[in-house]
Design a protein around this motif. Structure first.
Motif, PDB file in Angstrom:
ATOM      1  N   ASP A 175     -37.976  13.342 -37.443  1.00  0.00           N
ATOM      2  CA  ASP A 175     -39.358  13.657 -37.381  1.00  0.00           C
ATOM      3  C   ASP A 175     -39.740  15.385 -37.660  1.00  0.00           C
ATOM      4  OD1 ASP A 175     -40.828  11.270 -37.022  1.00  0.00           O
ATOM      5  OD2 ASP A 175     -39.980  11.028 -34.819  1.00  0.00           O
ATOM      6  N   PRO A 176     -41.077  15.564 -37.878  1.00  0.00           N
ATOM      7  CA  PRO A 176     -42.243  14.647 -38.107  1.00  0.00           C
ATOM      8  C   PRO A 176     -42.200  14.166 -39.502  1.00  0.00           C
ATOM      9  CG  PRO A 176     -43.046  17.081 -38.206  1.00  0.00           C
ATOM     10  CD  PRO A 176     -41.320  16.987 -37.848  1.00  0.00           C
ATOM     11  N   TYR A 177     -41.069  14.395 -40.452  1.00  0.00           N
ATOM     12  CA  TYR A 177     -41.138  13.799 -41.961  1.00  0.00           C
ATOM     13  C   TYR A 177     -41.089  12.518 -41.742  1.00  0.00           C
ATOM     14  CZ  TYR A 177     -40.186  18.646 -42.869  1.00  0.00           C
ATOM     15  OH  TYR A 177     -40.317  20.227 -42.952  1.00  0.00           O
ATOM     16  N   TRP A 178     -40.418  11.942 -41.040  1.00  0.00           N
ATOM     17  CA  TRP A 178     -40.223  10.442 -40.793  1.00  0.00           C
ATOM     18  C   TRP A 178     -41.522   9.787 -40.473  1.00  0.00           C
ATOM     19  CZ3 TRP A 178     -37.530   7.738 -35.935  1.00  0.00           C
ATOM     20  CH2 TRP A 178     -37.686   6.383 -36.208  1.00  0.00           C
ATOM     21  N   ALA A 179     -42.192  10.616 -39.362  1.00  0.00           N
ATOM     22  CA  ALA A 179     -43.685  10.037 -39.275  1.00  0.00           C
ATOM     23  C   ALA A 179     -44.746  10.040 -40.299  1.00  0.00           C
ATOM     24  CB  ALA A 179     -43.938  10.733 -37.815  1.00  0.00           C
ATOM     25  N   ALA A 180     -44.436  11.177 -40.911  1.00  0.00           N
ATOM     26  CA  ALA A 180     -45.447  11.370 -42.080  1.00  0.00           C
ATOM     27  C   ALA A 180     -45.440  10.180 -43.127  1.00  0.00           C
ATOM     28  CB  ALA A 180     -45.138  12.939 -42.433  1.00  0.00           C
ATOM     29  N   ILE A 181     -44.105   9.892 -43.800  1.00  0.00           N
ATOM     30  CA  ILE A 181     -44.029   9.007 -44.658  1.00  0.00           C
ATOM     31  C   ILE A 181     -44.447   7.609 -44.055  1.00  0.00           C
ATOM     32  CG2 ILE A 181     -41.816   8.486 -44.182  1.00  0.00           C
ATOM     33  CD1 ILE A 181     -41.571   8.301 -47.496  1.00  0.00           C
ATOM     34  N   GLU A 182     -44.319   7.406 -42.874  1.00  0.00           N
ATOM     35  CA  GLU A 182     -44.739   6.138 -42.253  1.00  0.00           C
ATOM     36  C   GLU A 182     -46.372   6.286 -42.506  1.00  0.00           C
ATOM     37  OE1 GLU A 182     -41.897   4.665 -38.822  1.00  0.00           O
ATOM     38  OE2 GLU A 182     -43.069   6.203 -38.341  1.00  0.00           O
ATOM     39  N   GLN A 183     -46.968   6.945 -42.362  1.00  0.00           N
ATOM     40  CA  GLN A 183     -48.494   6.839 -42.434  1.00  0.00           C
ATOM     41  C   GLN A 183     -49.075   6.108 -43.796  1.00  0.00           C
ATOM     42  OE1 GLN A 183     -50.189   7.229 -39.523  1.00  0.00           O
ATOM     43  NE2 GLN A 183     -48.255   7.675 -38.557  1.00  0.00           N
ATOM     44  N   ASN A 184     -48.443   6.640 -44.878  1.00  0.00           N
ATOM     45  CA  ASN A 184     -48.822   6.147 -46.054  1.00  0.00           C
ATOM     46  C   ASN A 184     -48.149   5.688 -46.913  1.00  0.00           C
ATOM     47  OD1 ASN A 184     -47.503   8.347 -46.854  1.00  0.00           O
ATOM     48  ND2 ASN A 184     -49.238  10.032 -46.951  1.00  0.00           N
ATOM     49  N   THR A 185     -46.875   5.345 -46.574  1.00  0.00           N
ATOM     50  CA  THR A 185     -45.886   4.511 -47.403  1.00  0.00           C
ATOM     51  C   THR A 185     -45.060   3.681 -46.591  1.00  0.00           C
ATOM     52  OG1 THR A 185     -45.686   6.753 -48.862  1.00  0.00           O
ATOM     53  CG2 THR A 185     -44.070   4.667 -49.127  1.00  0.00           C
ATOM     54  N   GLN A 186     -45.083   2.503 -47.464  1.00  0.00           N
ATOM     55  CA  GLN A 186     -44.268   1.310 -46.635  1.00  0.00           C
ATOM     56  C   GLN A 186     -42.626   1.721 -46.666  1.00  0.00           C
ATOM     57  OE1 GLN A 186     -45.234  -2.599 -48.245  1.00  0.00           O
ATOM     58  NE2 GLN A 186     -46.609  -2.848 -46.555  1.00  0.00           N
ATOM     59  N   VAL A 187     -41.993   1.753 -45.524  1.00  0.00           N
ATOM     60  CA  VAL A 187     -40.564   2.063 -45.401  1.00  0.00           C
ATOM     61  C   VAL A 187     -39.930   1.153 -44.502  1.00  0.00           C
ATOM     62  CG1 VAL A 187     -40.574   4.453 -46.232  1.00  0.00           C
ATOM     63  CG2 VAL A 187     -40.983   3.994 -43.598  1.00  0.00           C
ATOM     64  N   ARG A 188     -38.722   0.861 -44.474  1.00  0.00           N
ATOM     65  CA  ARG A 188     -37.928   0.043 -43.468  1.00  0.00           C
ATOM     66  C   ARG A 188     -36.982   0.975 -43.009  1.00  0.00           C
ATOM     67  NH1 ARG A 188     -34.047  -3.269 -44.700  1.00  0.00           N
ATOM     68  NH2 ARG A 188     -34.617  -3.594 -46.982  1.00  0.00           N
ATOM     69  N   VAL A 189     -36.651   0.853 -41.810  1.00  0.00           N
ATOM     70  CA  VAL A 189     -35.650   1.510 -40.972  1.00  0.00           C
ATOM     71  C   VAL A 189     -34.313   0.863 -40.932  1.00  0.00           C
ATOM     72  CG1 VAL A 189     -35.079   2.712 -38.875  1.00  0.00           C
ATOM     73  CG2 VAL A 189     -37.229   2.890 -39.638  1.00  0.00           C
ATOM     74  N   VAL A 190     -33.286   1.712 -41.646  1.00  0.00           N
ATOM     75  CA  VAL A 190     -32.117   0.511 -41.476  1.00  0.00           C
ATOM     76  C   VAL A 190     -31.289   1.138 -40.037  1.00  0.00           C
ATOM     77  CG1 VAL A 190     -29.614   0.528 -42.284  1.00  0.00           C
ATOM     78  CG2 VAL A 190     -31.885   0.836 -43.915  1.00  0.00           C
ATOM     79  N   ALA A 191     -31.667   2.329 -39.627  1.00  0.00           N
ATOM     80  CA  ALA A 191     -30.993   2.594 -38.355  1.00  0.00           C
ATOM     81  C   ALA A 191     -31.717   3.933 -37.778  1.00  0.00           C
ATOM     82  CB  ALA A 191     -29.328   2.988 -38.679  1.00  0.00           C
ATOM     83  N   THR A 192     -31.811   4.188 -36.538  1.00  0.00           N
ATOM     84  CA  THR A 192     -32.467   5.392 -36.148  1.00  0.00           C
ATOM     85  C   THR A 192     -31.255   5.833 -35.779  1.00  0.00           C
ATOM     86  OG1 THR A 192     -32.766   4.754 -33.887  1.00  0.00           O
ATOM     87  CG2 THR A 192     -34.542   4.291 -35.258  1.00  0.00           C
ATOM     88  N   GLY A 193     -31.279   7.220 -34.962  1.00  0.00           N
ATOM     89  CA  GLY A 193     -30.038   7.754 -34.532  1.00  0.00           C
ATOM     90  C   GLY A 193     -29.577   7.243 -33.380  1.00  0.00           C
ATOM     91  N   LYS A 194     -30.164   6.311 -32.644  1.00  0.00           N
ATOM     92  CA  LYS A 194     -29.701   5.702 -31.238  1.00  0.00           C
ATOM     93  C   LYS A 194     -28.371   4.959 -31.542  1.00  0.00           C
ATOM     94  CE  LYS A 194     -34.286   5.126 -29.476  1.00  0.00           C
ATOM     95  NZ  LYS A 194     -35.245   4.146 -28.953  1.00  0.00           N
ATOM     96  N   GLY A 195     -27.529   5.464 -30.849  1.00  0.00           N
ATOM     97  CA  GLY A 195     -25.935   4.738 -30.909  1.00  0.00           C
ATOM     98  C   GLY A 195     -25.184   5.310 -31.956  1.00  0.00           C
ATOM     99  N   LEU A 196     -25.905   6.446 -32.780  1.00  0.00           N
ATOM    100  CA  LEU A 196     -25.115   7.015 -33.788  1.00  0.00           C
ATOM    101  C   LEU A 196     -24.785   8.577 -33.521  1.00  0.00           C
ATOM    102  CD1 LEU A 196     -26.503   5.381 -37.075  1.00  0.00           C
ATOM    103  CD2 LEU A 196     -24.343   5.073 -36.097  1.00  0.00           C
ATOM    104  N   ASN A 198     -26.727  12.036 -31.138  1.00  0.00           N
ATOM    105  CA  ASN A 198     -27.494  12.633 -30.169  1.00  0.00           C
ATOM    106  C   ASN A 198     -28.806  13.308 -30.309  1.00  0.00           C
ATOM    107  OD1 ASN A 198     -26.222  11.338 -27.866  1.00  0.00           O
ATOM    108  ND2 ASN A 198     -24.506  13.045 -27.929  1.00  0.00           N
ATOM    109  N   ASN A 199     -28.634  14.130 -31.369  1.00  0.00           N
ATOM    110  CA  ASN A 199     -29.823  14.859 -31.871  1.00  0.00           C
ATOM    111  C   ASN A 199     -30.257  16.002 -30.941  1.00  0.00           C
ATOM    112  OD1 ASN A 199     -29.878  13.749 -34.403  1.00  0.00           O
ATOM    113  ND2 ASN A 199     -31.586  12.417 -33.807  1.00  0.00           N
ATOM    114  N   LEU A 200     -29.144  16.757 -30.335  1.00  0.00           N
ATOM    115  CA  LEU A 200     -29.566  17.843 -29.599  1.00  0.00           C
ATOM    116  C   LEU A 200     -30.327  18.962 -30.410  1.00  0.00           C
ATOM    117  CD1 LEU A 200     -27.121  16.575 -27.739  1.00  0.00           C
ATOM    118  CD2 LEU A 200     -27.272  18.626 -26.554  1.00  0.00           C
ATOM    119  N   SER A 201     -31.351  19.659 -29.681  1.00  0.00           N
ATOM    120  CA  SER A 201     -31.613  20.748 -30.333  1.00  0.00           C
ATOM    121  C   SER A 201     -31.189  22.003 -29.690  1.00  0.00           C
ATOM    122  CB  SER A 201     -33.326  20.979 -30.161  1.00  0.00           C
ATOM    123  OG  SER A 201     -34.101  19.810 -30.717  1.00  0.00           O
TER     124      SER A 201
END
Length: 308
Positions: A175-196, A198-201
């Motif tokens: 995000d926010p690139y993921w959120a951006a494409i969701e607004q105007n293009t149909q996409v399907r999520v195979v997997a988020t980061g959950k369980g894969l 941690n995505n610390l900053s």
């Protein structure tokens, strides 16, 4: 480690540089709010604060490595790749895990349904980014080898274009690139980061800057945490500010912030260091970085913490 209490006075003339150059990206919520609030400019009288936007973490840390900026934030992999290339950057702080703000995306009609279906597919992502590690962990979770996929290394905008025109099968993005494409293009999520992942900053600086201006680092963390509190308590206003800053629409930013947890800034703890070392070791074991990286070698702590 919690932040030590700030003194009532902002850093004095000898405790701050003439200019602070800060790198940020569209995902840098706390920095974006800090830029808008102008808290540094108000507290560091006479110090010029310059802001530089980057498309992703690797490009930002390249600028940090050559001395073009003084302070930056990225996900977990960019500093590992930078350290393996000999950069003199240091970790100065971190935000908590955000596993839900990244995704592996396909088009709705794709035959890819599970992580195992990634075998033989072209996957677009920014090399050395959090998406790179997300793909690596997805491949491992599926019982595949890195050689079972075809990585296509592209910056976010180019990766989206390749994904939309069908030049690649999969796009791994945050995000926010993921959120951006969701607004105007149909996409399907195979997997988020959950369980894969941690995505610390991580927050990073040059060692010389951090050693010379520890009070500025401390002030930055205090104000970044205040920015996060603002996001949590004033969501509509934060959405408007971030949308104006990024050029993305409000629904995109609202979706992004909905997935983003509370994110105060802390100095690095042993648990954070250990997690980052696991990421580094994984990249090295798969021969995705050229040498072993010892994360602790690049960890900076404030003078008071070193005496404990």
């Amino acid at each position: 480690m919690l932040l030590p209490a700030l003194s009532q006075a902002a850093p004095g003339a000898g405790d701050a540089p003439k200019e602070i150059r800060i790198g940020f990206q569209k995902s840098s919520v706390n920095l974006t709010l800090l830029k808008h609030r102008q808290a540094l400019e108000q507290q560091l009288k006479g110090v010029k604060v310059s802001w530089f936007e980057f498309t992703a973490g690797p490009q930002m840390l390249e600028a940090l490595s050559v001395g073009s900026i003084d302070f930056a934030t990225t996900g977990e992999p960019p500093p590992i790749f930078a350290q393996s290339a000999g950069s003199n950057l240091v970790y100065v702080g971190a935000e908590p895990a955000k596993p839900g703000v990244s995704a592996i995306l396909v088009k709705p009609e794709s035959t890819i349904r599970t992580l195992a279906d990634l075998k033989g597919k072209k996957i677009a992502f920014q090399k050395g980014s959090s998406a790179h590690y997300h793909v690596l962990r997805a491949v491992q979770q599926a019982g595949l080898q890195w050689t079972d996929i075809t990585p296509v290394y592209l910056a976010p905008a180019d990766a989206r274009a390749a994904f939309e025109r069908g030049s690649v099968d999969v796009w791994a993005i945050w995000d926010p690139y993921w959120a951006a494409i969701e607004q105007n293009t149909q996409v399907r999520v195979v997997a988020t980061g959950k369980g894969l992942v941690n995505n610390l900053s991580h927050y990073l600086s040059s060692r010389s800057f951090a050693d010379r201006y520890p009070k500025v680092i401390q002030l930055l963390f205090e104000e970044l945490t205040r920015s996060d509190t603002f996001v949590q308590k004033n969501r509509d206003e934060a959405v408007a500010i971030i949308a104006a800053s990024t050029g993305l629409d409000k629904p995109t930013i609202a979706s992004f912030l909905e997935r983003r947890p509370r994110s105060p800034v802390v100095y690095l703890t042993q648990n954070i260091i250990d997690e980052q070392q696991r990421v580094a070791d994984n990249f090295y074991q798969k021969k995705l970085i050229p040498k072993v990286v010892n994360v602790r070698d690049a960890v900076w702590l404030p003078p008071a913490a070193r005496q404990q």
